[in-house]
Design an enzyme around this catalytic site. Sequence first.
Site, PDB file in Angstrom:
ATOM      1  N   LYS A  44       1.431  -3.290  -0.954  1.00  0.00           N
ATOM      2  CA  LYS A  44       1.509  -3.247   0.514  1.00  0.00           C
ATOM      3  C   LYS A  44       0.129  -2.943   1.105  1.00  0.00           C
ATOM      4  CE  LYS A  44       3.068   1.550   0.095  1.00  0.00           C
ATOM      5  NZ  LYS A  44       4.258   2.422   0.083  1.00  0.00           N
ATOM      6  N   ARG A 142      13.711  10.165   4.698  1.00  0.00           N
ATOM      7  CA  ARG A 142      13.166   8.957   5.330  1.00  0.00           C
ATOM      8  C   ARG A 142      14.227   7.882   5.178  1.00  0.00           C
ATOM      9  NH1 ARG A 142       7.448   6.686   3.134  1.00  0.00           N
ATOM     10  NH2 ARG A 142       8.820   5.770   1.590  1.00  0.00           N
ATOM     11  N   HIS A 171      13.291   7.708  -3.611  1.00  0.00           N
ATOM     12  CA  HIS A 171      11.852   7.936  -3.462  1.00  0.00           C
ATOM     13  C   HIS A 171      11.599   9.438  -3.381  1.00  0.00           C
ATOM     14  CE1 HIS A 171       7.787   6.678  -2.616  1.00  0.00           C
ATOM     15  NE2 HIS A 171       7.744   7.294  -1.462  1.00  0.00           N
ATOM     16  N   ARG A 227       7.357   2.205  -9.597  1.00  0.00           N
ATOM     17  CA  ARG A 227       6.676   1.550  -8.465  1.00  0.00           C
ATOM     18  C   ARG A 227       5.312   2.207  -8.263  1.00  0.00           C
ATOM     19  NH1 ARG A 227      11.608   3.412  -6.289  1.00  0.00           N
ATOM     20  NH2 ARG A 227      10.358   4.834  -5.027  1.00  0.00           N
ATOM     21  N   TYR A 271     -24.866   7.267  20.393  1.00  0.00           N
ATOM     22  CA  TYR A 271     -24.097   7.616  21.590  1.00  0.00           C
ATOM     23  C   TYR A 271     -23.953   9.121  21.747  1.00  0.00           C
ATOM     24  CZ  TYR A 271     -22.484   2.746  21.831  1.00  0.00           C
ATOM     25  OH  TYR A 271     -22.409   1.387  21.927  1.00  0.00           O
ATOM     26  N   CYS A 316     -21.064   4.499  15.267  1.00  0.00           N
ATOM     27  CA  CYS A 316     -20.731   3.461  16.257  1.00  0.00           C
ATOM     28  C   CYS A 316     -19.718   2.498  15.632  1.00  0.00           C
ATOM     29  CB  CYS A 316     -21.978   2.697  16.672  1.00  0.00           C
ATOM     30  SG  CYS A 316     -23.364   3.742  17.177  1.00  0.00           S
ATOM     31  N   ASP A 318     -20.126  -0.670  14.790  1.00  0.00           N
ATOM     32  CA  ASP A 318     -20.672  -1.602  13.799  1.00  0.00           C
ATOM     33  C   ASP A 318     -21.889  -1.069  13.037  1.00  0.00           C
ATOM     34  OD1 ASP A 318     -18.881  -3.539  15.054  1.00  0.00           O
ATOM     35  OD2 ASP A 318     -20.336  -3.451  16.681  1.00  0.00           O
TER      36      ASP A 318
HETATM   37  C1  LIG Z   1       4.164   3.050  -1.187  1.00  0.00           C
HETATM   38  C2  LIG Z   1       5.335   3.255  -2.016  1.00  0.00           C
HETATM   39  C3  LIG Z   1       5.209   3.401  -3.408  1.00  0.00           C
HETATM   40  C4  LIG Z   1       3.880   3.501  -4.104  1.00  0.00           C
HETATM   41  O1  LIG Z   1       3.366   4.820  -3.969  1.00  0.00           O
HETATM   42  P1  LIG Z   1       2.051   5.293  -4.743  1.00  0.00           P
HETATM   43  O2  LIG Z   1       1.993   6.749  -4.458  1.00  0.00           O
HETATM   44  O3  LIG Z   1       0.914   4.555  -4.116  1.00  0.00           O
HETATM   45  O4  LIG Z   1       2.221   4.966  -6.170  1.00  0.00           O
HETATM   46  C5  LIG Z   1       6.375   3.489  -4.146  1.00  0.00           C
HETATM   47  N1  LIG Z   1       7.587   3.434  -3.565  1.00  0.00           N
HETATM   48  C6  LIG Z   1       7.746   3.325  -2.229  1.00  0.00           C
HETATM   49  C7  LIG Z   1       9.119   3.295  -1.643  1.00  0.00           C
HETATM   50  C8  LIG Z   1       6.628   3.239  -1.409  1.00  0.00           C
HETATM   51  O5  LIG Z   1       6.787   3.144  -0.092  1.00  0.00           O
END
Ligand SMILES: *Cc1c(COP(=O)(O)O)cnc(C)c1O
Length: 382
Positions: A44, A142, A171, A227, A271, A316, A318
Amino acid sequence: MAFILTAMTLDNFGTWLEIDLDRIEKNFHILERTAGCKVMPVVKANAYGHGLEKAAARLETAGANWFGVARIEEAMLLRGAGIKANILVLGYTSPTRVPHAIKENVTLTVYDFDVARQYQEQSDAISTPVKVHAKIDTGMGRLGIQMERSVEFIRYLQESSCIQLEGIFTHFACADEPDADTTNQQLERFNQILDQAGISDRSSLLIHAANSAGTLEFPSARFDLVRTGIAIFGLSPSRAVALPAGILPALSWKTRLISVKTLPPGHGVSYGFKYITQKEERIGVIAVGYGDGLRRTPGNHVLIRGKKVEVIGNVCMDQCMVQLDSLPDAQIGDEVVIIGDQNGASISATDIANHWQTINYEVICGLASRMPRYYLKLNGHA
Ligand SMILES: *Cc1c(COP(=O)(O)O)cnc(C)c1O
């Protein structure tokens, strides 16, 4: 924007990223060996800044057959780039996109009866089931169906003819913290639900729970698949999590010195004149700013000629300025490292995150898409 560069064109840029796909591939293999189960690279947010299509293409060649993304738009970019592997959208997908998901063979996350019903209506209308993974909230607070209704939810999905339940996941909220109690409690609850729903080890459903921290710190959380996001890119989820030997960061962020001037005492710089020269000072300009992802937080440092120098005055959009009194030889065109190594010195994304009081994830996700991404050592992969 997807810039593909060769070494010949590197001189053309003021600021750019160098990405080592070999390292991403190696990190993936090390994680496979460590986890001993399927590894789903989470790609992602433009593969955590590394470039979605290029990172995924290399990982697919290396054997990845699942990718995790947050949004359906990211899944569509992967399909557009020719990625054939399974893709799971971990976040919300509007029911109106269900036909696209079915057409492109993208798996969606369901975490609520209402959302599941809306998906059913959509897939029923085209007489093709939508593939889903059910997400259980075991404590994160969540996305995820609440514990009390999760067994009922799993049964409901299993019985639906318009939905093909492929997996069940949860998660962790605190897997990257030294205290393991919360994660162990989440794990226990997850196992309980799987038990109650009658899901055994031999089930064809994919069971998963662990992010990078969960994978590395909680072996019993590995189930069928892990994951991993941040660890694929060679960074540790937190100070409390040690990476396996050989996992290395895959990204450097560079710019150039584009001006060097000697300013008289009492001269304002940038700035708001937050910096005023105390004496005659050598001041350099580098071609990177907050428009590229370098925050305005005072006290940033960069490497020039292997030496750490301070960014002075306001950053800044850029450009920003550096104090060069310690580098009398520095000249226009010198390479400047913001993240990476130079002559034995190094600054990591985690160092920058500590200075900004945030996490390395936010530093790399903040690397602007306008920056060209240059892929090192392509090894014959286009
Ligand atoms: C982003 C995400 C991950 C990956 O997490 P890391 O800490 O980068 O390994 C795994 N599962 C879900 C649901 C996520 O949103």
